[in-house]
Design a protein around this motif. Structure first.
Motif, PDB file in Angstrom:
ATOM      1  N   HIS A  65     -45.286  -3.958  87.028  1.00 50.79           N
ATOM      2  CA  HIS A  65     -46.626  -4.211  87.407  1.00 50.79           C
ATOM      3  C   HIS A  65     -47.812  -3.479  86.316  1.00 50.79           C
ATOM      4  O   HIS A  65     -47.286  -1.951  86.414  1.00 50.79           O
ATOM      5  CB  HIS A  65     -46.442  -4.054  88.536  1.00 50.79           C
ATOM      6  N   HIS A  67     -51.465  -4.311  83.749  1.00 50.71           N
ATOM      7  CA  HIS A  67     -52.437  -5.349  83.158  1.00 50.71           C
ATOM      8  C   HIS A  67     -52.948  -4.855  82.020  1.00 50.71           C
ATOM      9  O   HIS A  67     -53.976  -3.837  82.524  1.00 50.71           O
ATOM     10  CB  HIS A  67     -53.507  -5.168  84.658  1.00 50.71           C
ATOM     11  N   HIS A 234     -50.485  -8.569  95.036  1.00 49.85           N
ATOM     12  CA  HIS A 234     -50.621  -6.601  95.284  1.00 49.85           C
ATOM     13  C   HIS A 234     -50.980  -7.455  97.066  1.00 49.85           C
ATOM     14  O   HIS A 234     -51.621  -8.071  97.759  1.00 49.85           O
ATOM     15  CB  HIS A 234     -52.230  -6.870  94.662  1.00 49.85           C
ATOM     16  N   HIS A 271     -47.941  -2.021  95.094  1.00 55.58           N
ATOM     17  CA  HIS A 271     -47.883  -1.518  96.048  1.00 55.58           C
ATOM     18  C   HIS A 271     -47.052  -1.329  97.581  1.00 55.58           C
ATOM     19  O   HIS A 271     -46.565   0.264  97.684  1.00 55.58           O
ATOM     20  CB  HIS A 271     -49.612  -1.554  96.028  1.00 55.58           C
ATOM     21  N   ASP A 322     -49.188   0.120  87.057  1.00 50.76           N
ATOM     22  CA  ASP A 322     -50.393  -0.011  87.178  1.00 50.76           C
ATOM     23  C   ASP A 322     -50.944  -0.312  86.233  1.00 50.76           C
ATOM     24  O   ASP A 322     -51.046   0.047  85.266  1.00 50.76           O
ATOM     25  CB  ASP A 322     -51.324   0.036  88.662  1.00 50.76           C
TER      26      ASP A 322
END
Ligand SMILES: [Zn+2]
Length: 454
Positions: A65, A67, A234, A271, A322
């Motif tokens: 995961h 971004h 998420h 998460h 993340d």
């Protein structure tokens, strides 16, 4: 056919089912596969021979995961004291200035950091499609991933529920459900490779329960299942999210996902911090995965996921850095250290070992991303791996267990060699396919421009 022979490695950490560690062994790569692991390998017509006698060899790490675009907005002073919802509201207007160039260079930057810290496969969730920009922004991620040489499972993220409809993001970064579904289908047809050893895959990934409509969640999973692609979002990240879902839909986040059909072995959540024991059992029964992001969860004060309980019940758990605005780095070895320390503190001394954390970052990622050929060093598997020299100041006096060494000791978490799909992409600590200085200067310029324009 290209052949790479790594001879007489100090130790190979295989992360196979028996957790074998092989001393003084060699490994032969042909094209994109590991073809032989043995004490002595004699092979003719080898393109490259590497003396492995001072190196530890690990399977490539898998980041589940990220971004990438957030590398352009990390460490912003005004975002340092905010929890998730306030943090997002501050950053959305800056992210509204993303351009194709920004997406391309941020992908290079994040991938460069990942490759230099031993990560060979990344899943990135890109979900900001500003209204004044072309809608094919995700294509630039694949261009950059190919240029630098990382294996990419790109999540086509989305936001369709703006502030005026009760969501969190402003109107200029949301799209209609139809625009999102049309682009998702276009991307699946253009890029998704379902075969083993795939370097490019598509995942459908509406951003979160507070930024997309119920219809979009349903349409996305329907399309994904029709084409056999995975889904990601998420979930259960913060107490604020739990309250939002409870107030808006009258149920807890996982129950809401279940109602929309968003549960099962083709789904993983980022998460999973605020899940109770009954919900964790549900994930185990359905083989729904979790991307554990300890640095982000600690930095934004979101909480500590019940990872030891998840592992003991059989929930597929991977590790992830993340986005770089909530981390603020893309360093998988530091993420392993953070996971190790977080659970020792919260869940006790016997909650997790160094090898257990490495397993999340290798075997766990493999299971979540449904790529059985990565995550361990075995004959017939993908040639994805990294090597780190034992002759480092930070390892000195502690060469007893290389797995514990990379997590607990070390003066730098940058590795010496990274190989992805049989290609050397980091050699003697340097990226081979791109100009690191150019990435640094271009991303600094783009970042400044985005912040000035907000
Ligand atoms: Zn995230």
């Amino acid at each position: 056919m290209s052949k790479i022979l790594i001879k007489n490695l100090k130790e190979i950490i295989t992360m196979n089912d028996n957790r074998e560690r092989l001393k003084d062994s060699s490994l032969l790569i042909k094209d994109n596969k590991i073809v032989k692991i043995a004490k002595n390998i004699e092979e003719k017509n080898v393109d490259k021979v590497i003396d492995g006698s001072k190196y530890y060899l690990f399977p490539g790490l898998i980041n589940t995961h990220h971004h990438f675009y957030q590398t352009l907005t990390r460490n912003l002073p005004d975002a340092q004291q905010a929890e998730l919802f306030e943090w997002l509201k501050y950053l959305y207007p800056i992210w509204a200035n993303l351009s194709p160039e920004a997406v391309y260079y941020s992908t290079l930057l994040a991938s460069a950091e990942l490759l230099k810290t031993g990560c060979t496969t990344a899943s990135d969730q890109f979900y900001v499609f500003p209204k004044n920009q072309p809608d094919n922004l995700l294509d630039y991620q694949f261009d950059a991933a190919e240029d630098i040489g990382i294996r990419l499972h790109a999540c086509r993220g989305s936001m369709s529920l703006s502030e005026k409809d009760g969501g969190l993001p402003p109107d200029n970064v949301v799209q209609t459900d139809k625009e999102i579904i049309d682009d998702s289908l276009r991307l699946i047809e253009k890029y998704h490779d379902s075969s083993p050893f795939a370097m490019k895959r598509i995942v459908l990934a509406p951003c979160s329960p507070f930024s997309v409509t119920e219809d979009l969640m349903i349409e996305s999973i329907k399309l994904a299942r029709e084409y056999g692609v995975q889904c990601h979002t998420h979930l259960a990240e913060t107490k604020d999210e739990e309250k939002y879902v409870q107030d808006r839909f009258g149920m807890r986040p996982l129950a809401y996902m279940e109602k929309l059909g968003w549960i099962g072995e083709d789904v993983w959540y980022a998460h999973g911090v605020h899940l109770n024991s009954k919900e964790i059992k549900k994930l185990a029964e359905t083989k729904t995965g979790v991307a554990h992001c300890p640095v982000s969860n600690m930095k934004l004060s979101s909480g500590a996921a019940e990872v030891p309980e998840m592992i003991s019940l059989g929930v597929p758990v991977g590790l992830a850095v993340d986005g770089s605005a909530s981390n603020d780095s893309s360093n998988m070895i530091l993420e392993m250290k953070a996971a190790f320390l977080m659970h020792r503190l919260i869940h006790g001394m016997n909650s997790i070992t160094a090898e257990g954390v490495l397993s999340l970052a290798t075997n766990g990622g493999r299971d979540i991303l449904n790529q059985p050929v990565i995550g361990s060093l075995e004959e017939g598997k993908a040639a994805d791996m990294f090597m780190i020299s034992s002759e480092r100041l930070g390892f000195a006096g502690g060469l007893y267990d290389p797995v514990s060494a990379i997590i607990n000791t070390g003066d730098s978490q940058e590795v010496d060699y990274t190989i992805v799909n049989g290609e050397i992409v980091v050699e003697n600590g340097k990226l081979t396919n791109v100009d690191e200085k150019e990435i640094i200067s271009r991303t600094n310029e783009i970042s400044k421009k985005m912040i000035a324009g907000s």
